[in-house]
Design a protein around this motif. Structure first.
Motif, PDB file in Angstrom:
ATOM      1  N   ASP A 191       0.857  -1.186   0.000  1.00  0.00           N
ATOM      2  CA  ASP A 191       0.000   0.000   0.000  1.00  0.00           C
ATOM      3  C   ASP A 191       0.897   1.242   0.000  1.00  0.00           C
ATOM      4  OD1 ASP A 191       0.857   0.294   2.654  1.00  0.00           O
ATOM      5  OD2 ASP A 191      -1.105   0.968   3.341  1.00  0.00           O
ATOM      6  N   ALA A 192       0.302   2.432  -0.166  1.00  0.00           N
ATOM      7  CA  ALA A 192       1.089   3.662  -0.361  1.00  0.00           C
ATOM      8  C   ALA A 192       1.930   4.015   0.862  1.00  0.00           C
ATOM      9  CB  ALA A 192       0.159   4.819  -0.710  1.00  0.00           C
ATOM     10  N   SER A 193       1.521   3.560   2.058  1.00  0.00           N
ATOM     11  CA  SER A 193       2.282   3.878   3.271  1.00  0.00           C
ATOM     12  C   SER A 193       3.447   2.917   3.488  1.00  0.00           C
ATOM     13  CB  SER A 193       1.355   3.811   4.493  1.00  0.00           C
ATOM     14  OG  SER A 193       0.985   2.453   4.725  1.00  0.00           O
ATOM     15  N   GLY A 194       3.455   1.783   2.765  1.00  0.00           N
ATOM     16  CA  GLY A 194       4.490   0.771   2.952  1.00  0.00           C
ATOM     17  C   GLY A 194       4.321  -0.040   4.224  1.00  0.00           C
ATOM     18  N   LEU A 195       3.223   0.190   4.964  1.00  0.00           N
ATOM     19  CA  LEU A 195       3.014  -0.510   6.243  1.00  0.00           C
ATOM     20  C   LEU A 195       2.257  -1.826   6.070  1.00  0.00           C
ATOM     21  CD1 LEU A 195       1.965   2.574   8.413  1.00  0.00           C
ATOM     22  CD2 LEU A 195       4.211   1.467   8.316  1.00  0.00           C
ATOM     23  N   VAL A 196       1.534  -1.923   4.957  1.00  0.00           N
ATOM     24  CA  VAL A 196       0.695  -3.103   4.703  1.00  0.00           C
ATOM     25  C   VAL A 196       1.063  -3.658   3.338  1.00  0.00           C
ATOM     26  CG1 VAL A 196      -1.702  -3.835   4.236  1.00  0.00           C
ATOM     27  CG2 VAL A 196      -1.218  -2.275   6.129  1.00  0.00           C
ATOM     28  N   GLY A 251      -5.375   3.957  -0.064  1.00  0.00           N
ATOM     29  CA  GLY A 251      -5.341   2.653   0.592  1.00  0.00           C
ATOM     30  C   GLY A 251      -6.698   1.994   0.769  1.00  0.00           C
ATOM     31  N   LYS A 252      -7.743   2.637   0.249  1.00  0.00           N
ATOM     32  CA  LYS A 252      -9.116   2.136   0.493  1.00  0.00           C
ATOM     33  C   LYS A 252      -9.487   0.982  -0.442  1.00  0.00           C
ATOM     34  CE  LYS A 252     -13.680   4.088   1.516  1.00  0.00           C
ATOM     35  NZ  LYS A 252     -14.564   3.125   0.974  1.00  0.00           N
ATOM     36  N   TYR A 253      -8.930   0.985  -1.639  1.00  0.00           N
ATOM     37  CA  TYR A 253      -9.324  -0.021  -2.635  1.00  0.00           C
ATOM     38  C   TYR A 253      -8.106  -0.806  -3.125  1.00  0.00           C
ATOM     39  CZ  TYR A 253     -13.575   2.803  -2.829  1.00  0.00           C
ATOM     40  OH  TYR A 253     -14.712   3.490  -2.494  1.00  0.00           O
ATOM     41  N   ILE A 254      -8.373  -2.029  -3.583  1.00  0.00           N
ATOM     42  CA  ILE A 254      -7.345  -2.837  -4.245  1.00  0.00           C
ATOM     43  C   ILE A 254      -7.837  -3.147  -5.653  1.00  0.00           C
ATOM     44  CG2 ILE A 254      -6.039  -4.991  -4.219  1.00  0.00           C
ATOM     45  CD1 ILE A 254      -6.532  -5.160  -1.201  1.00  0.00           C
ATOM     46  N   LEU A 255      -7.021  -2.786  -6.634  1.00  0.00           N
ATOM     47  CA  LEU A 255      -7.317  -3.126  -8.024  1.00  0.00           C
ATOM     48  C   LEU A 255      -6.719  -4.508  -8.299  1.00  0.00           C
ATOM     49  CD1 LEU A 255      -8.142  -2.437 -10.971  1.00  0.00           C
ATOM     50  CD2 LEU A 255      -5.954  -1.271 -11.208  1.00  0.00           C
ATOM     51  N   VAL A 256      -7.568  -5.443  -8.694  1.00  0.00           N
ATOM     52  CA  VAL A 256      -7.121  -6.815  -8.961  1.00  0.00           C
ATOM     53  C   VAL A 256      -7.103  -7.017 -10.475  1.00  0.00           C
ATOM     54  CG1 VAL A 256      -7.513  -9.259  -8.474  1.00  0.00           C
ATOM     55  CG2 VAL A 256      -8.237  -7.535  -6.816  1.00  0.00           C
ATOM     56  N   GLY A 257      -5.892  -7.086 -11.035  1.00  0.00           N
ATOM     57  CA  GLY A 257      -5.754  -7.341 -12.471  1.00  0.00           C
ATOM     58  C   GLY A 257      -5.851  -8.835 -12.732  1.00  0.00           C
ATOM     59  N   ALA A 268     -10.530  -2.565   0.490  1.00  0.00           N
ATOM     60  CA  ALA A 268      -9.427  -3.106   1.285  1.00  0.00           C
ATOM     61  C   ALA A 268      -9.739  -3.128   2.777  1.00  0.00           C
ATOM     62  CB  ALA A 268      -8.164  -2.281   1.037  1.00  0.00           C
ATOM     63  N   PHE A 269     -10.752  -2.364   3.223  1.00  0.00           N
ATOM     64  CA  PHE A 269     -11.088  -2.334   4.643  1.00  0.00           C
ATOM     65  C   PHE A 269     -12.160  -3.366   5.005  1.00  0.00           C
ATOM     66  CE2 PHE A 269      -9.980   2.458   4.475  1.00  0.00           C
ATOM     67  CZ  PHE A 269      -8.634   2.155   4.516  1.00  0.00           C
ATOM     68  N   GLU A 270     -13.161  -3.497   4.136  1.00  0.00           N
ATOM     69  CA  GLU A 270     -14.311  -4.358   4.443  1.00  0.00           C
ATOM     70  C   GLU A 270     -14.256  -5.701   3.716  1.00  0.00           C
ATOM     71  OE1 GLU A 270     -16.742  -3.449   6.517  1.00  0.00           O
ATOM     72  OE2 GLU A 270     -16.021  -1.412   6.868  1.00  0.00           O
ATOM     73  N   ALA A 333     -21.202   2.827  -2.750  1.00  0.00           N
ATOM     74  CA  ALA A 333     -20.941   2.521  -1.332  1.00  0.00           C
ATOM     75  C   ALA A 333     -21.259   1.047  -1.084  1.00  0.00           C
ATOM     76  CB  ALA A 333     -21.816   3.400  -0.451  1.00  0.00           C
ATOM     77  N   THR A 334     -20.413   0.371  -0.318  1.00  0.00           N
ATOM     78  CA  THR A 334     -20.608  -1.059  -0.077  1.00  0.00           C
ATOM     79  C   THR A 334     -21.633  -1.280   1.021  1.00  0.00           C
ATOM     80  OG1 THR A 334     -18.685  -0.954   1.350  1.00  0.00           O
ATOM     81  CG2 THR A 334     -18.346  -1.801  -0.857  1.00  0.00           C
TER      82      THR A 334
END
Length: 401
Positions: A191-196, A251-257, A268-270, A333-334
């Motif tokens: 992720d953009a923070s490098g923490l996850v 960091g909210k979404y993950i794009l899955v190619g 990415a949260f829910e 919204a999910t």
């Protein structure tokens, strides 16, 4: 000393905001038709080493440096080529005939790259572009490296391989500092923070999220990628084959190619499946005239889909050579609770740009400039068309009145 007063002559340039109108008006500003060397014709009577249906060689991977000034390409002709994004010119060609080259990744220095090997062994190599020397070898994988990502914040990096392992490394030491054993071949992303970091496990349709500081513990979240709409096409539904992962900037979404005819956006949260991106043709095959296998495969997919730097759009290549752009600014919204039977919202492309002869295998947006790069058998730099749309100009004039 006070800063100099801003006069009209020395005002800083205003940042360009990516809008749907601008994205749909991207035009190829520079095309490099000789970005890949053609295969040498076999001598009379000799057997051709390449498969007869392989077709022309392709660029298999591209990477921008952190500042967006340079682009490196890796190709099936076993060369990597450096381009200047501002001048639009090729700077140098470097050869890796002994080991092959794949998955080029700039480190945080714009004079050094990491790359995976395609021959000899499965070592990851740290290469200086400045004096064309190897700085370090990272040995450990026993199968081809199919996913390689540099940490956004430090000298750490991560690799996923067909040997069903993920290894964590540091540029400063040749020894691997972390190892994850998985049940199938993985793809990885920070992720953009490098923490996850995320690990996508094929055959199980799972995305595992790990805390970088505690990667030896169990993943703190497991996301299941299930698309119930696939059972409307065939039953049993064809499995999803993940070939790349990428976090959005926030960091909210993950794009899955995926190598099939759809890419996905996950929360990415829910863990919800937020959207299904459709319209393109997947890169499971090398050519349109080859029928797909029953068993889903990686094919030549993996580098063809990515976010724009503001995460408002997704750009993707396709087997038909076109470039597809989806507007994902207003994702639905999910709903709670998590339900894998709910059909995901399907998003159709905002724009389809005429692209390459043959598949467009690599598509990435420059991290700092309004420029996109796409590659297949050729390389193209795309810029917004400066000529404004007459309707847009008329609307602006009416607003001013």
């Amino acid at each position: 000393m006070p800063p100099p007063a801003m006069t009209p002559g020395n005002e800083p340039p205003q940042p360009l905001v990516l809008t749907p109108a601008l994205m749909s008006k991207l035009k190829p500003a520079r095309i490099f038709k000789t970005a890949v060397e053609p295969p040498t014709p076999p001598s009379p009577g000799a057997a051709s080493p390449r498969a007869p249906q392989a077709g022309p060689r392709h660029i298999s991977g591209i990477s921008f440096d952190d500042r967006g000034d340079q682009l490196i390409t890796a190709a099936e002709d076993e060369t990597f080529r450096l381009y200047n994004c501002k001048s639009g010119k090729q700077v140098k060609i470097l050869y890796s005939k002994k080991y092959g080259v794949d998955l080029p990744r700039f480190t945080h220095k714009n004079t050094a790259i990491l790359h995976a090997s395609t021959k000899e062994d499965d070592t990851i190599r740290y290469h200086s572009l400045h004096d064309n020397k190897y700085l370090q070898y990272f040995k450990g994988h026993k199968g081809r490296v199919i996913s390689l990502e540099m940490s956004p914040v430090d000298d750490g990096f991560m690799s996923g391989s067909l040997d069903k392992t993920v290894r964590l490394w540091d540029l400063r030491t040749p020894n691997c500092r972390g190892l994850l054993n998985l049940p199938a071949s993985p793809v990885v992303a920070y992720d953009a923070s490098g923490l996850v970091f995320a690990v996508g496990v094929n055959q199980y349709s799972r995305i595992l999220l790990y805390d970088q500081a505690n990667f030896d513990k169990a993943p703190f979240m497991t996301i299941t990628l299930e698309d119930p709409t696939l059972s409307l096409v065939s039953f049993p539904p064809r499995a999803i084959y993940m070939t790349s992962l990428a976090f959005s900037t926030n960091g909210k979404y993950i794009l899955v190619g995926c190598s099939g005819d759809a890419h996905y956006i996950m929360d990415a949260f829910e863990g919800h499946l937020v959207a299904k991106l459709e319209g393109h043709t997947g890169l499971e095959r090398r050519r349109l005239d080859i029928p797909p296998n029953i068993e889903p495969a990686r094919g030549c997919s993996g580098e063809e889909v990515s976010w724009t730097p503001d995460s408002k759009f997704v750009v993707s290549g396709s087997l038909d050579g076109k470039i597809y752009i989806w507007d994902v600014q207003n994702l639905p919204a999910t709903q709670k609770p998590l339900d894998h039977k709910t059909h995901p919202p399907r998003i159709t492309p905002l724009a389809v740009l005429e692209g390459h002869p043959g598949p467009s295998r690599c598509v990435k947006f420059n991290p700092r400039f309004a420029m996109m790069c796409s590659a297949g058998a050729e390389l193209a730099f795309w810029l917004p068309d400066p000529a404004g749309d007459p309707e847009e100009i008329a609307k602006e004039l009416l607003k001013k009145k």
